[in-house]
Design a protein around this motif. Structure first.
Motif, PDB file in Angstrom:
ATOM      1  N   LEU A  80      22.050  91.618  59.707  1.00  0.00           N
ATOM      2  CA  LEU A  80      22.525  90.234  59.786  1.00  0.00           C
ATOM      3  C   LEU A  80      22.435  89.651  61.208  1.00  0.00           C
ATOM      4  N   VAL A  81      21.797  90.364  62.114  1.00  0.00           N
ATOM      5  CA  VAL A  81      21.836  89.921  63.516  1.00  0.00           C
ATOM      6  C   VAL A  81      21.265  88.510  63.678  1.00  0.00           C
ATOM      7  N   LYS A  82      21.997  87.699  64.446  1.00  0.00           N
ATOM      8  CA  LYS A  82      21.515  86.336  64.729  1.00  0.00           C
ATOM      9  C   LYS A  82      20.777  86.384  66.050  1.00  0.00           C
ATOM     10  N   GLU A 104      27.752  88.483  60.014  1.00  0.00           N
ATOM     11  CA  GLU A 104      26.976  88.904  61.184  1.00  0.00           C
ATOM     12  C   GLU A 104      26.809  90.401  61.410  1.00  0.00           C
ATOM     13  N   PHE A 105      27.449  91.212  60.578  1.00  0.00           N
ATOM     14  CA  PHE A 105      27.374  92.638  60.910  1.00  0.00           C
ATOM     15  C   PHE A 105      27.286  93.524  59.675  1.00  0.00           C
ATOM     16  N   SER A 106      26.147  94.132  59.501  1.00  0.00           N
ATOM     17  CA  SER A 106      25.983  95.141  58.454  1.00  0.00           C
ATOM     18  C   SER A 106      24.909  96.113  58.930  1.00  0.00           C
ATOM     19  N   PRO A 107      25.316  97.177  59.613  1.00  0.00           N
ATOM     20  CA  PRO A 107      24.320  98.074  60.217  1.00  0.00           C
ATOM     21  C   PRO A 107      23.753  99.091  59.228  1.00  0.00           C
ATOM     22  N   LEU A 108      22.510  99.450  59.457  1.00  0.00           N
ATOM     23  CA  LEU A 108      21.868 100.492  58.663  1.00  0.00           C
ATOM     24  C   LEU A 108      21.895 101.775  59.476  1.00  0.00           C
TER      25      LEU A 108
END
Ligand code: UTP
Length: 508
Positions: free
Chosen positions: A256-258, A402-406
């Motif tokens: 989700l990085v902007k 804005e934040f959902s890391p893999l």
């Protein structure tokens, strides 16, 4: 390149002669490669590195019983709590800086992605979106879109250079991937890839681990290796030549990085910050994320494991956690600050210990895949420069936006391809619904609105919006209002134009 005798002497002095144990068995080509690898290592500092790693691992991490303080409210901006006028002003300021070519983005992509377990760079990973886009492509398209938004607002043609820090593992495949994909429509000269350093992994008794008979087990020096890599590769000079004053630094794995988020950049610039961090609210006291706070007046990230449980549980008057600013590796730096770090502080950055399973060759020459951790990798972290900031700010954002890391392979409870994919699709569905669209399932029935669907329910609607159409949900009403859209559906530039044209025809 050093010769064998020079290397032998240096290794002896460092107490690491075992590294050449299998030298007599190596072929000519293997010897050349090994000698080159050894010549590139800091042999003079090897003794200190190995002893330091073993010592640090033995002492373990300790909880800090230090006086923590939250970041003061005047240094915090918030997507949820700041008023809409301020948010709009920051966004305009950010777009203005972008339009003047003063903003760059820097991707930290040197990690090995061991938890995800694929043999290629994480940025090439396809989490299974309807479009099949990789993380790199998603990021490239967001970059193109934000340049376009800024061009449109300020009437100029701007460029955001994209700096990509890679490592020995990720550079070649990343270059190849970008080439094969035509740089995702970006101008190749504005994509600058460079490599961070590698350092040897060490056993608990301070011996460099041999990965094979003619190769040391090397690992990148952590995402805080950035500061050394900026110097090694003259990246700050490149920024200066291009007129880039502000840098948005982020991790490869956050779907989700902007990219170059104008609101965040505008906020940091308006506050006169030299360094800033985006944070999300921690969901529960024991959540294992680093917390941005102050220790004896100095801004820093304190790891969850370093905070006393009773401190982590402290709550404010409205029940909110006092230490709730979860670090999401999304930072703002001025070029001047990075220059100062490079010149004065790089050598002072902390070393962190990571205990890992490192495949090795044993003293009898057998290849071993350890079943439990056997090695120490020393790492620096990108946030360890916060204490050197003179004007540090924090910007609080909404996690689901804005934040959902893999991080992990599928099957893990969190931070997997499925959770990343679902986070993006859920966001796009929220945007579509807010723009007035109704999504239909494969039988033509309307899907319930996102508000009535709780997290963890049935898989999300297969509705994806290309970043080339919308960066943060803007501009969708003109395209989607009152539309009934069957799923799966991918909203791209092409069909967005058709839908927009239909919108212009007045209903009979
Ligand atoms: P992580 O610490 O999550 O590491 O990196 P990783 O390599 O992605 O995954 P694991 O721990 O091996 O499973 C956070 C970010 O920092 C970058 C990564 O590429 C990611 O964007 N990173 C990490 C570097 O750029 N260099 C490094 O040496 C380590």
């Amino acid at each position: 390149m050093l010769n064998l005798e020079q290397v032998r002497r240096a290794l002896e002095a460092a107490g690491q002669s075992h590294i050449l144990q299998f030298w007599p068995e190596l072929g000519e080509e293997q010897r050349d490669r090994f000698l080159l690898e050894l010549s590139q290592v800091d042999l003079a500092g090897l003794k200190e590195h190995c002893e330091g790693a073993a010592g640090a691992a033995a002492s373990g991490s300790s909880r800090l019983d230090l006086p923590l303080e939250p970041v003061p409210p005047e240094s915090i901006g918030s997507m949820k709590r700041s008023d809409s006028r301020s948010l709009a002003e920051w966004q305009n300021e950010g777009l203005l800086q972008i339009s003047k070519n003063r903003v760059g983005v820097l991707l930290l992509a040197g990690g090995q992605g061991t938890r995800l377990g694929v043999q290629y760079p994480k940025g090439m990973y396809n989490v299974g979106l309807p479009s099949g886009k990789s993380l790199y492509q998603i990021q490239a398209e967001r970059l193109r879109k934000i340049q376009e938004l800024s061009d449109r607002k300020y009437g100029s043609k701007c460029t955001i250079p994209w700096y990509i820090m890679t490592s020995e593992f990720t550079l070649a495949p990343t270059e190849k991937f970008f080439n094969e994909n035509n740089f995702f429509g970006l101008e190749p000269s504005n994509i600058i890839m460079f490599e961070q350093r590698m350092i040897p992994a060490v056993t608990f008794d301070g011996k460099v681990i041999l990965q094979s008979k003619g190769k040391m087990a090397m690992a990148p020096d952590g995402n805080g290796g950035l500061y050394q890599a900026l110097v090694d590769n003259e990246v700050l000079e490149d920024m200066k030549t291009r007129g880039v004053e502000y840098l948005h630094v982020y991790c490869v794995d956050n779907i989700l990085v902007k990219m170059a988020d104008p609101v965040f950049i505008g906020f940091c610039v308006s506050k006169g910050a030299d360094c800033g961090a985006k944070v999300v609210e921690k969901t529960y006291p024991a959540e294992p994320v680093g917390v941005v706070c102050r220790v004896q007046g100095v801004s820093q990230v304190v790891e969850y494991s370093e905070i006393l449980p009773e401190t982590a549980e402290l709550r404010g008057p409205e029940g909110e956690l006092v230490y709730s600013a979860g670090n999401i590796c999304n930072h703002f730096f001025t070029r001047a600050f990075l220059q100062e770090v490079a010149e004065k502080y790089e050598g002072q950055l902390k070393q962190h210990v990571a205990i890992k399973k490192v495949p090795f060759v044993d003293s009898c020459g057998n290849q071993v895949k350890p079943s439990k951790p056997n090695g120490i990798k020393m790492e620096r972290f990108v946030f360890d420069v916060f204490p050197f900031s003179r004007s540090f700010v924090v910007f609080e954002v909404v996690r689901e936006d804005e934040f959902s890391p893999l991080k992990n392979a599928d099957g893990a409870a969190k931070d997997s391809p499925t959770t990343a994919r679902n986070a993006l699709l859920a966001q796009h569905r929220r945007w579509a619904t807010a723009a007035g669209a109704t999504l239909l399932d494969e039988h033509g029935n309307a899907l319930p609105s996102p508000a009535s669907v709780s997290a963890g329910d049935a898989p999300p609607a297969q509705f994806e919006i290309s970043s080339l159409v919308s960066y943060f949900g803007e501009g969708l009403e003109d395209i989607l209002k009152e539309k009934m859209l069957p799923t799966p559906f991918i909203l791209e530039e092409r069909n967005a134009k058709d839908l927009h044209a239909q919108q212009q025809i007045p209903a009979q």
